[in-house]
Design a protein around this motif. Structure first.
Motif, PDB file in Angstrom:
ATOM      1  N   ASP A 156       0.894  -1.386  -0.175  1.00 23.58           N
ATOM      2  CA  ASP A 156      -0.522   0.276  -0.155  1.00 23.58           C
ATOM      3  C   ASP A 156       0.820   1.321   0.067  1.00 23.58           C
ATOM      4  O   ASP A 156       1.766   0.870   1.129  1.00 23.58           O
ATOM      5  N   VAL A 157       0.948   1.583  -0.887  1.00 27.82           N
ATOM      6  CA  VAL A 157       1.673   3.349  -1.447  1.00 27.82           C
ATOM      7  C   VAL A 157       0.480   4.817  -1.419  1.00 27.82           C
ATOM      8  O   VAL A 157       0.055   4.657  -2.389  1.00 27.82           O
ATOM      9  N   VAL A 158       1.524   5.290  -0.255  1.00 28.85           N
ATOM     10  CA  VAL A 158       1.190   6.939  -0.496  1.00 28.85           C
ATOM     11  C   VAL A 158       2.549   8.247  -0.751  1.00 28.85           C
ATOM     12  O   VAL A 158       2.924   7.554  -0.240  1.00 28.85           O
ATOM     13  N   VAL A 159       2.293   8.330  -1.882  1.00 29.36           N
ATOM     14  CA  VAL A 159       3.074   9.253  -2.648  1.00 29.36           C
ATOM     15  C   VAL A 159       2.601  10.785  -2.421  1.00 29.36           C
ATOM     16  O   VAL A 159       1.994  11.609  -2.589  1.00 29.36           O
ATOM     17  N   VAL A 160       3.850  11.783  -1.288  1.00 26.78           N
ATOM     18  CA  VAL A 160       3.527  12.990  -1.181  1.00 26.78           C
ATOM     19  C   VAL A 160       4.157  13.742  -2.287  1.00 26.78           C
ATOM     20  O   VAL A 160       5.720  13.903  -2.173  1.00 26.78           O
ATOM     21  N   ALA A 161       3.333  14.303  -3.380  1.00 28.70           N
ATOM     22  CA  ALA A 161       4.445  15.873  -4.522  1.00 28.70           C
ATOM     23  C   ALA A 161       4.261  16.573  -3.613  1.00 28.70           C
ATOM     24  O   ALA A 161       3.370  16.447  -2.549  1.00 28.70           O
ATOM     25  N   SER A 162       5.543  17.373  -4.545  1.00 26.51           N
ATOM     26  CA  SER A 162       5.490  18.636  -2.952  1.00 26.51           C
ATOM     27  C   SER A 162       4.750  20.175  -3.860  1.00 26.51           C
ATOM     28  O   SER A 162       4.931  20.941  -3.334  1.00 26.51           O
ATOM     29  N   GLY A 163       3.752  19.784  -4.615  1.00 27.40           N
ATOM     30  CA  GLY A 163       2.706  20.233  -5.301  1.00 27.40           C
ATOM     31  C   GLY A 163       0.974  19.507  -5.652  1.00 27.40           C
ATOM     32  O   GLY A 163       1.702  18.759  -6.534  1.00 27.40           O
ATOM     33  N   PRO A 164       0.496  20.808  -6.098  1.00 26.11           N
ATOM     34  CA  PRO A 164      -0.522  19.686  -7.361  1.00 26.11           C
ATOM     35  C   PRO A 164      -0.516  19.766  -8.480  1.00 26.11           C
ATOM     36  O   PRO A 164      -0.692  18.427  -9.032  1.00 26.11           O
ATOM     37  N   ALA A 165       1.093  20.678  -9.148  1.00 31.13           N
ATOM     38  CA  ALA A 165       1.276  20.590 -10.112  1.00 31.13           C
ATOM     39  C   ALA A 165       1.992  19.187 -10.383  1.00 31.13           C
ATOM     40  O   ALA A 165       2.238  18.295 -11.897  1.00 31.13           O
ATOM     41  N   SER A 166       2.614  18.876  -9.291  1.00 31.34           N
ATOM     42  CA  SER A 166       3.415  17.368  -9.443  1.00 31.34           C
ATOM     43  C   SER A 166       2.866  16.533  -8.980  1.00 31.34           C
ATOM     44  O   SER A 166       3.673  15.098  -9.335  1.00 31.34           O
ATOM     45  N   VAL A 167       1.529  16.463  -8.873  1.00 34.04           N
ATOM     46  CA  VAL A 167       1.234  15.017  -8.468  1.00 34.04           C
ATOM     47  C   VAL A 167       0.685  14.431 -10.639  1.00 34.04           C
ATOM     48  O   VAL A 167       1.031  13.199 -10.703  1.00 34.04           O
TER      49      VAL A 167
END
Length: 293
Positions: free
Chosen positions: A36-47
């Motif tokens: 089960d993986v959750v990735v945190v991006a630096s901002g909305p554009a990075s998602v």
């Protein structure tokens, strides 16, 4: 597809901070391992950018016959993207894959230490050069802070350097050995906690020497690379490898090594520094020692 190891302390819920090339690669191998993986991006554009990297890599694996379409879809279903660190609260392991900057990584570890709730959870850095002690000491759980240095491209490269500081618990190292070798199917090697670890302590002086040859006019990038690929059977020449790694990353690792050991072989050449200042970072920027479309 590799299954999750059913051992006490096994890792099932993984968090990843960073959705660039390394972060997306880590998300892929963990998702393919059934985690089960959750990735945190630096901002909305990075998602969407991070998701696009993941999808493209999985599609290539399907095209090459390395992955079925069903497994591709199952992997994507296991990976969620967010912009909130708080979404990592329930993770068993959090791996950071942000840029190679000690201050930024330290700030992140302070935040993760507060967010991740389980007292058994492990915090890991994908740093390629920063001593783990410097990251461990800013947390309240230094015995559960490790280095997990993966190599690019993450889904392809089999090696992972496992680095514990003087404060890292042996149980933590054993859990990570099982995770890397069992769940992910990679080959872990242990390294002492010194700048550059094993691989980059050898690799970076070699890359810097190649850059100095070009800088001095002794040989062109093409000649240097041909010498090492055709004369030494290296799969990639040092200048093309520098372009693939990223000139900014090579410079950052060199500066970390130089700060720790104060040896001339680790000093970044002026040409490398000027190219980084000019945004000529290699393949990711479209131009380094070679042009890229």
């Amino acid at each position: 597809m590799t299954g999750t190891v059913s051992l006490p302390g096994a890792i099932h819920r993984v968090g990843i901070v960073g959705s660039g090339t390394m972060g997306a690669g880590l998300a892929e191998i963990c998702g393919r391992a059934g985690l089960d993986v959750v990735v945190v991006a630096s901002g909305p554009a990075s998602v969407p950018a991070g998701l696009g990297r993941l999808v493209s890599s999985l599609d290539r694996a399907v095209t090459r016959g390395k992955l079925s379409e069903d497994d591709r879809d199952a992997t994507l279903a296991r990976v969620a993207f967010t912009t909130e660190l708080d979404d990592l609260a329930d993770r068993d392991l959090v791996m950071e894959a942000i840029r190679e900057n000690e201050d930024q990584k330290s700030e992140l570890f302070v935040a993760l230490d507060k967010v991740v709730e389980s007292p058994q959870a492990i915090l890991a850095s994908n740093t390629s050069s920063i001593p783990i002690m410097r990251l461990a000491r800013v947390t309240s759980r230094p015995e559960q802070v490790v280095g997990l240095h993966f190599f690019n491209p993450v889904p392809v490269m089999p090696l992972v350097e496992l680095i514990g500081s003087l404060l890292t618990g042996e149980h933590t190292l054993q859990r990570m050995t099982e995770f890397v070798g069992g769940s992910l199917g990679k080959t872990p090697i242990r390294s002492p906690d010194r700048a550059g670890f094993v691989v980059n302590s050898l690799l970076i002086p070699y890359l810097l020497s190649a850059i100095r040859m070009v800088e001095s006019g002794f040989a062109t990038a093409e000649v240097v690379d041909q010498g090492m690929t055709l004369g030494c059977s290296h799969p990639l020449g040092p200048l093309r490898l520098t372009d693939m790694i990223g000139l900014d990353v090579v410079a950052a690792i060199a500066e970390s090594l130089q700060a720790e050991f104060r040896e001339p072989q680790f000093t970044p050449p002026a040409l490398l520094l000027r190219m980084v200042e000019g945004g000529l970072l290699g393949k990711k920027s479209g131009r380094g020692f070679y042009p890229y479309s």
